[in-house]
Design a protein around this motif. Structure first.
Motif, PDB file in Angstrom:
ATOM      1  N   SER A 183       0.815  -1.217   0.000  1.00 27.31           N
ATOM      2  CA  SER A 183       0.000   0.000   0.000  1.00 27.31           C
ATOM      3  C   SER A 183       0.852   1.271   0.000  1.00 27.31           C
ATOM      4  CB  SER A 183      -0.942   0.011   1.206  1.00 27.31           C
ATOM      5  OG  SER A 183      -0.217  -0.116   2.418  1.00 27.31           O
ATOM      6  N   LYS A 184       1.937   1.296   0.775  1.00 30.40           N
ATOM      7  CA  LYS A 184       2.781   2.492   0.822  1.00 30.40           C
ATOM      8  C   LYS A 184       3.465   2.734  -0.513  1.00 30.40           C
ATOM      9  CE  LYS A 184       3.647   2.302   5.802  1.00 30.40           C
ATOM     10  NZ  LYS A 184       4.676   2.229   6.882  1.00 30.40           N
ATOM     11  N   VAL A 185       3.896   1.651  -1.155  1.00 29.30           N
ATOM     12  CA  VAL A 185       4.552   1.775  -2.463  1.00 29.30           C
ATOM     13  C   VAL A 185       3.562   2.322  -3.489  1.00 29.30           C
ATOM     14  CG1 VAL A 185       5.631   0.484  -4.350  1.00 29.30           C
ATOM     15  CG2 VAL A 185       6.187  -0.077  -1.973  1.00 29.30           C
ATOM     16  N   VAL A 186       2.348   1.807  -3.478  1.00 24.92           N
ATOM     17  CA  VAL A 186       1.342   2.250  -4.446  1.00 24.92           C
ATOM     18  C   VAL A 186       0.982   3.712  -4.207  1.00 24.92           C
ATOM     19  CG1 VAL A 186      -1.009   1.896  -5.289  1.00 24.92           C
ATOM     20  CG2 VAL A 186       0.429  -0.079  -4.748  1.00 24.92           C
ATOM     21  N   LEU A 187       0.816   4.106  -2.949  1.00 19.44           N
ATOM     22  CA  LEU A 187       0.468   5.495  -2.650  1.00 19.44           C
ATOM     23  C   LEU A 187       1.596   6.444  -3.071  1.00 19.44           C
ATOM     24  CD1 LEU A 187      -1.528   7.494  -1.412  1.00 19.44           C
ATOM     25  CD2 LEU A 187      -0.387   7.135   0.802  1.00 19.44           C
ATOM     26  N   THR A 188       2.832   6.075  -2.793  1.00 20.30           N
ATOM     27  CA  THR A 188       3.971   6.914  -3.183  1.00 20.30           C
ATOM     28  C   THR A 188       4.045   7.043  -4.698  1.00 20.30           C
ATOM     29  OG1 THR A 188       5.222   6.260  -1.220  1.00 20.30           O
ATOM     30  CG2 THR A 188       6.470   7.174  -3.047  1.00 20.30           C
ATOM     31  N   THR A 189       3.865   5.917  -5.389  1.00 20.07           N
ATOM     32  CA  THR A 189       3.917   5.935  -6.856  1.00 20.07           C
ATOM     33  C   THR A 189       2.777   6.762  -7.433  1.00 20.07           C
ATOM     34  OG1 THR A 189       4.957   3.755  -6.852  1.00 20.07           O
ATOM     35  CG2 THR A 189       3.973   4.495  -8.925  1.00 20.07           C
ATOM     36  N   TYR A 190       1.598   6.643  -6.829  1.00 18.78           N
ATOM     37  CA  TYR A 190       0.464   7.451  -7.283  1.00 18.78           C
ATOM     38  C   TYR A 190       0.797   8.941  -7.188  1.00 18.78           C
ATOM     39  CZ  TYR A 190      -3.944   9.926  -7.329  1.00 18.78           C
ATOM     40  OH  TYR A 190      -4.933  10.829  -7.612  1.00 18.78           O
ATOM     41  N   GLY A 191       1.404   9.352  -6.079  1.00 20.70           N
ATOM     42  CA  GLY A 191       1.770  10.756  -5.920  1.00 20.70           C
ATOM     43  C   GLY A 191       2.723  11.227  -7.003  1.00 20.70           C
ATOM     44  N   GLN A 192       3.707  10.397  -7.324  1.00 25.55           N
ATOM     45  CA  GLN A 192       4.690  10.772  -8.345  1.00 25.55           C
ATOM     46  C   GLN A 192       4.048  10.845  -9.736  1.00 25.55           C
ATOM     47  OE1 GLN A 192       7.457   7.567  -7.748  1.00 25.55           O
ATOM     48  NE2 GLN A 192       8.498   8.561  -6.031  1.00 25.55           N
ATOM     49  N   VAL A 193       3.279   9.814 -10.081  1.00 27.83           N
ATOM     50  CA  VAL A 193       2.674   9.748 -11.406  1.00 27.83           C
ATOM     51  C   VAL A 193       1.616  10.831 -11.581  1.00 27.83           C
ATOM     52  CG1 VAL A 193       1.272   8.322 -12.942  1.00 27.83           C
ATOM     53  CG2 VAL A 193       3.166   7.292 -11.682  1.00 27.83           C
ATOM     54  N   SER A 194       0.754  10.999 -10.579  1.00 28.69           N
ATOM     55  CA  SER A 194      -0.323  11.986 -10.709  1.00 28.69           C
ATOM     56  C   SER A 194       0.232  13.410 -10.768  1.00 28.69           C
ATOM     57  CB  SER A 194      -1.301  11.860  -9.542  1.00 28.69           C
ATOM     58  OG  SER A 194      -0.666  12.135  -8.305  1.00 28.69           O
ATOM     59  N   GLU A 195       1.320  13.671 -10.062  1.00 29.18           N
ATOM     60  CA  GLU A 195       1.924  15.009 -10.115  1.00 29.18           C
ATOM     61  C   GLU A 195       2.427  15.322 -11.520  1.00 29.18           C
ATOM     62  OE1 GLU A 195       5.361  17.692  -7.848  1.00 29.18           O
ATOM     63  OE2 GLU A 195       5.162  15.548  -7.422  1.00 29.18           O
ATOM     64  N   LEU A 196       3.099  14.368 -12.141  1.00 29.43           N
ATOM     65  CA  LEU A 196       3.597  14.572 -13.503  1.00 29.43           C
ATOM     66  C   LEU A 196       2.442  14.760 -14.475  1.00 29.43           C
ATOM     67  CD1 LEU A 196       5.887  14.667 -15.554  1.00 29.43           C
ATOM     68  CD2 LEU A 196       5.871  12.151 -15.599  1.00 29.43           C
ATOM     69  N   LEU A 197       1.382  13.987 -14.308  1.00 28.86           N
ATOM     70  CA  LEU A 197       0.232  14.107 -15.204  1.00 28.86           C
ATOM     71  C   LEU A 197      -0.510  15.430 -15.003  1.00 28.86           C
ATOM     72  CD1 LEU A 197      -1.124  10.455 -14.988  1.00 28.86           C
ATOM     73  CD2 LEU A 197      -0.292  11.574 -17.065  1.00 28.86           C
ATOM     74  N   GLU A 198      -0.681  15.839 -13.755  1.00 27.59           N
ATOM     75  CA  GLU A 198      -1.415  17.078 -13.478  1.00 27.59           C
ATOM     76  C   GLU A 198      -0.703  18.303 -14.043  1.00 27.59           C
ATOM     77  OE1 GLU A 198      -2.148  17.307  -9.318  1.00 27.59           O
ATOM     78  OE2 GLU A 198      -3.481  15.555  -9.296  1.00 27.59           O
ATOM     79  N   ILE A 199       0.613  18.297 -13.982  1.00 26.29           N
ATOM     80  CA  ILE A 199       1.379  19.414 -14.549  1.00 26.29           C
ATOM     81  C   ILE A 199       1.049  19.581 -16.022  1.00 26.29           C
ATOM     82  CG2 ILE A 199       3.717  20.184 -15.156  1.00 26.29           C
ATOM     83  CD1 ILE A 199       4.676  18.893 -12.555  1.00 26.29           C
ATOM     84  N   ASN A 200       0.714  18.487 -16.675  1.00 22.88           N
ATOM     85  CA  ASN A 200       0.447  18.506 -18.114  1.00 22.88           C
ATOM     86  C   ASN A 200      -1.048  18.412 -18.438  1.00 22.88           C
ATOM     87  OD1 ASN A 200       3.278  18.220 -19.582  1.00 22.88           O
ATOM     88  ND2 ASN A 200       3.343  16.962 -17.729  1.00 22.88           N
ATOM     89  N   GLY A 201      -1.887  18.674 -17.426  1.00 20.63           N
ATOM     90  CA  GLY A 201      -3.315  18.785 -17.670  1.00 20.63           C
ATOM     91  C   GLY A 201      -4.112  17.501 -17.611  1.00 20.63           C
ATOM     92  N   PHE A 202      -3.570  16.443 -17.043  1.00 21.86           N
ATOM     93  CA  PHE A 202      -4.292  15.167 -16.925  1.00 21.86           C
ATOM     94  C   PHE A 202      -4.598  14.879 -15.454  1.00 21.86           C
ATOM     95  CE2 PHE A 202      -1.529  14.872 -20.627  1.00 21.86           C
ATOM     96  CZ  PHE A 202      -2.407  14.477 -21.625  1.00 21.86           C
TER      97      PHE A 202
END
Length: 255
Positions: free
Chosen positions: A161-180
């Motif tokens: 769970s901790k790995v998935v949550l950390t990865t979600y934060g990294q991936v979603s941050e990169l996507l949000e910067i680009n409008g996703f």
């Protein structure tokens, strides 16, 4: 031996007795007995809920999901004890067993009050469908609450769970910067990553280089934007390219 001789011998023996020592031992015995009785009576009084009841429980801490009724039910048996016999550790455990309580601290306040400070769970994501994740990546079970806004849906094997949550934060941050916006992220038992955007597009990220593959999707998306409504899946599990699955093709495949 005559009776007079026996009597004289007893008088000699009694005269040799240390009466100060005898009276001292008797006095000491009486004192010990008296103290024992006092301690016994004090112990009874301290454990008597009628003599020293818990008159109030003061609850502090911001609460959104834990009601007073839940707290009362959790403590109803413990509140039957006296102020001194109530085990604050048991009170703490009973409160932390409530579904939305993350941490509880309890202390006595003379003469008849318990002071409690509660910290509730901070739910940041759904986990494997019916559980929750807090901000530390810890899994907890609690009923659904309508006051909680939309949260991402995360999934993965037990203990990840901790790995998935950390990865979600990294991936979603990169996507949000680009409008996703990333709605969900899952880790398969074979450690492959899958993400779903808010527009319904499934991103197959595989097991390695997930951040580089997300960047590749961002770079290529402008060429797909005009057909975004018909894009069902983007498979990024390639070293240099990607594969696109179309909505109509997916429907035909399902049929």
């Amino acid at each position: 031996m005559s009776w007079s001789e026996v009597g004289s011998r007893w008088r000699v023996k009694l005269s040799e007795v240390d009466w100060y020592l005898c009276f001292g031992l008797m006095f000491f015995t009486l004192v010990v007995f008296g103290l024992s009785m006092a301690v016994w009576k004090l112990n009874i009084m301290l454990n008597d809920a009628d003599a020293l009841p818990i008159e109030a429980v003061a609850i502090k801490g911001e609460r959104k999901y834990t009601s007073d009724e839940e707290i009362q039910v959790a403590l109803q048996d413990l509140m039957k004890r006296s102020f001194f016999s109530a085990d604050v550790n048991q009170v703490q455990e009973a409160l932390e067993a409530l579904p939305w309580v993350y941490q509880a601290s309890v202390r006595r306040e003379w003469p008849a009050k318990l002071k409690v400070f509660l910290i509730e769970q901070n739910a940041v994501a759904h986990w494997n469908g019916d559980a929750w994740l807090n901000s530390y990546g810890e899994v907890f079970d609690a009923p659904t609450n309508d006051d909680i806004g939309p949260l991402p849906k995360l999934a993965g094997p037990e203990g990840q769970s901790k790995v998935v949550l950390t990865t979600y934060g990294q991936v979603s941050e990169l996507l949000e910067i680009n409008g996703f916006n990333l709605n969900s992220l899952s880790l398969s038992p074979r450690h492959a990553w899958h993400g779903v955007l808010d527009n319904g597009i499934l991103l197959e990220l595989g097991r390695e280089d997930k951040m580089a593959r997300i960047q590749r999707f961002i770079n290529v998306f402008p060429t797909l934007e005009k057909q975004v409504k018909t894009v069902a899946k983007v498979d990024l599990r390639y070293d240099t390219g990607l594969a696109v699955g179309w909505v109509n093709a997916q429907k035909r495949a399902s049929k």
